[in-house]
Design an enzyme around this catalytic site. Structure first.
Site, short mmCIF file in Angstrom:
data_model
loop_
_atom_site.label_atom_id
_atom_site.label_comp_id
_atom_site.label_asym_id
_atom_site.label_seq_id
_atom_site.Cartn_x
_atom_site.Cartn_y
_atom_site.Cartn_z
N ASP A 189 0.87 -1.18 0.00
CA ASP A 189 0.00 0.00 0.00
C ASP A 189 0.90 1.23 0.00
O ASP A 189 1.76 1.37 0.89
CB ASP A 189 -0.86 -0.06 1.28
CG ASP A 189 -1.82 1.09 1.42
OD1 ASP A 189 -1.58 2.18 0.84
OD2 ASP A 189 -2.81 0.92 2.14
N ILE A 190 0.70 2.10 -0.95
CA ILE A 190 1.58 3.28 -1.11
C ILE A 190 1.51 4.20 0.12
O ILE A 190 2.47 4.94 0.38
CB ILE A 190 1.22 4.05 -2.41
CG1 ILE A 190 2.29 5.05 -2.81
CG2 ILE A 190 -0.11 4.77 -2.29
CD1 ILE A 190 3.37 4.51 -3.63
N GLY B 109 -9.56 5.52 -5.93
CA GLY B 109 -8.40 4.65 -6.14
C GLY B 109 -7.24 5.04 -5.24
O GLY B 109 -7.42 5.42 -4.08
N VAL B 110 -6.04 4.98 -5.81
CA VAL B 110 -4.85 5.26 -5.02
C VAL B 110 -4.84 6.73 -4.57
O VAL B 110 -4.38 7.06 -3.47
CB VAL B 110 -3.57 4.85 -5.79
CG1 VAL B 110 -3.27 5.75 -6.96
CG2 VAL B 110 -2.38 4.80 -4.86
N ASP B 111 -5.38 7.60 -5.40
CA ASP B 111 -5.47 9.03 -5.07
C ASP B 111 -6.33 9.24 -3.82
O ASP B 111 -5.95 10.01 -2.92
CB ASP B 111 -6.07 9.75 -6.28
CG ASP B 111 -6.22 11.25 -6.08
OD1 ASP B 111 -5.20 11.91 -5.84
OD2 ASP B 111 -7.34 11.75 -6.14
N THR C 61 -3.10 2.24 -14.27
CA THR C 61 -3.54 0.83 -14.42
C THR C 61 -4.87 0.54 -13.72
O THR C 61 -5.31 -0.61 -13.69
CB THR C 61 -2.48 -0.16 -13.88
OG1 THR C 61 -2.30 0.10 -12.47
CG2 THR C 61 -1.16 -0.02 -14.61
P1 ADP Z 1 -5.45 5.64 -12.48
O1 ADP Z 1 -6.61 6.60 -12.55
O2 ADP Z 1 -4.12 6.31 -12.77
O3 ADP Z 1 -5.68 4.40 -13.27
P2 ADP Z 1 -6.09 4.25 -9.95
O4 ADP Z 1 -6.01 4.78 -8.58
O5 ADP Z 1 -7.45 3.91 -10.48
O6 ADP Z 1 -5.33 5.31 -10.91
O7 ADP Z 1 -5.19 2.95 -10.07
C1 ADP Z 1 -3.79 2.95 -10.22
C2 ADP Z 1 -3.22 1.71 -9.56
O8 ADP Z 1 -3.13 1.93 -8.15
C3 ADP Z 1 -4.05 0.44 -9.72
O9 ADP Z 1 -3.17 -0.61 -10.09
C4 ADP Z 1 -4.63 0.21 -8.33
O10 ADP Z 1 -4.81 -1.17 -8.08
C5 ADP Z 1 -3.52 0.76 -7.47
N1 ADP Z 1 -3.87 1.12 -6.08
C6 ADP Z 1 -5.07 1.39 -5.53
N2 ADP Z 1 -4.94 1.68 -4.22
C7 ADP Z 1 -3.61 1.59 -3.93
C8 ADP Z 1 -2.81 1.77 -2.75
N3 ADP Z 1 -3.36 2.11 -1.57
N4 ADP Z 1 -1.47 1.59 -2.84
C9 ADP Z 1 -0.88 1.27 -4.02
N5 ADP Z 1 -1.57 1.09 -5.17
C10 ADP Z 1 -2.91 1.26 -5.13
#
Ligand code: ADP
Length: 177
Positions: free
Chosen positions: A17-18, A40-42, A125
């Site tokens: 997890d980032i 998502g990750v944001d 992704t």
């Molecule tokens: P984008 O809009 O750039 O596609 P997303 O957030 O939808 O961004 O996804 C980008 C990647 O981040 C995906 O592979 C997703 O599985 C991953 N992801 C989601 N949550 C986390 C997290 N907490 N830590 C790391 N990677 C994450």
């Protein structure tokens, strides 16, 4: 292959997890163009950082695909967040160039700020629809190509969410080196 070393710089691939990378000076975010807290990750990064992150980041936008800007880490354990706008697959063409630019521009910002370590998620992704099997070699090649010219960065970590994503990136690294 989980690790690639060039000179003083190490590229690591880990599953995780980032928002839980306290040993990294910076983390990168897969942001939206307006730099608002999204999903998502944001979403995970903004939740962990607190509302101050959006307040600082939003005035720095809007971003074009491939661009990156830097803010503080607020309540995150990291000093900095580098916000990158990844390409939407098959819409922001050429998506491979824009994806590589995210990593290149983020690494460039690290060098400017004398940052020693950064963790990246797999930009584009998720919701942006870049197939991980195609994103992995583009991502890793962009990082590996930049490694010989890095002076301050010593650790670049790609944090893959889930074992499948980790496996895809490991396989791609094996093929590249
Ligand atoms: P984008 O809009 O750039 O596609 P997303 O957030 O939808 O961004 O996804 C980008 C990647 O981040 C995906 O592979 C997703 O599985 C991953 N992801 C989601 N949550 C986390 C997290 N907490 N830590 C790391 N990677 C994450």
């Amino acid at each position: 292959m989980h690790r690639y070393i060039f000179g003083d710089v190490t590229l690591e691939l880990i599953e995780g997890d980032i928002t839980r990378q306290p040993d990294m000076e910076a983390i990168a975010n897969a942001a939206n163009a307006q730099l608002y807290a999204g999903g998502g990750v944001d979403g995970a990064i903004h939740r962990a950082a607190g509302p101050g992150l959006e307040k600082e980041a939003h005035p720095l936008g809007p971003l074009k695909p491939g661009e990156a800007v830097i803010t503080g880490g607020h309540n995150l354990p990291n000093k900095y967040v580098i916000h990158c706008l990844g390409p939407v697959y098959n819409r922001d063409i050429p998506h491979d160039t824009f994806l590589a630019n995210c990593y290149k521009n983020a690494l460039h910002l690290c060098e400017e700020k004398n940052i020693k370590s950064i963790a990246f998620p797999a930009i584009s992704t998720g919701v942006f629809g870049y197939p991980p099997e195609e994103a992995a070699p583009v991502t890793l090649k962009a990082v590996i190509d930049a490694m010989p010219s890095l002076k301050s960065l010593q650790t670049i970590r790609v944090v893959l969410f889930g074992s499948r994503m980790h496996e895809i990136f490991r396989e791609a690294l094996k093929k590249l080196i």
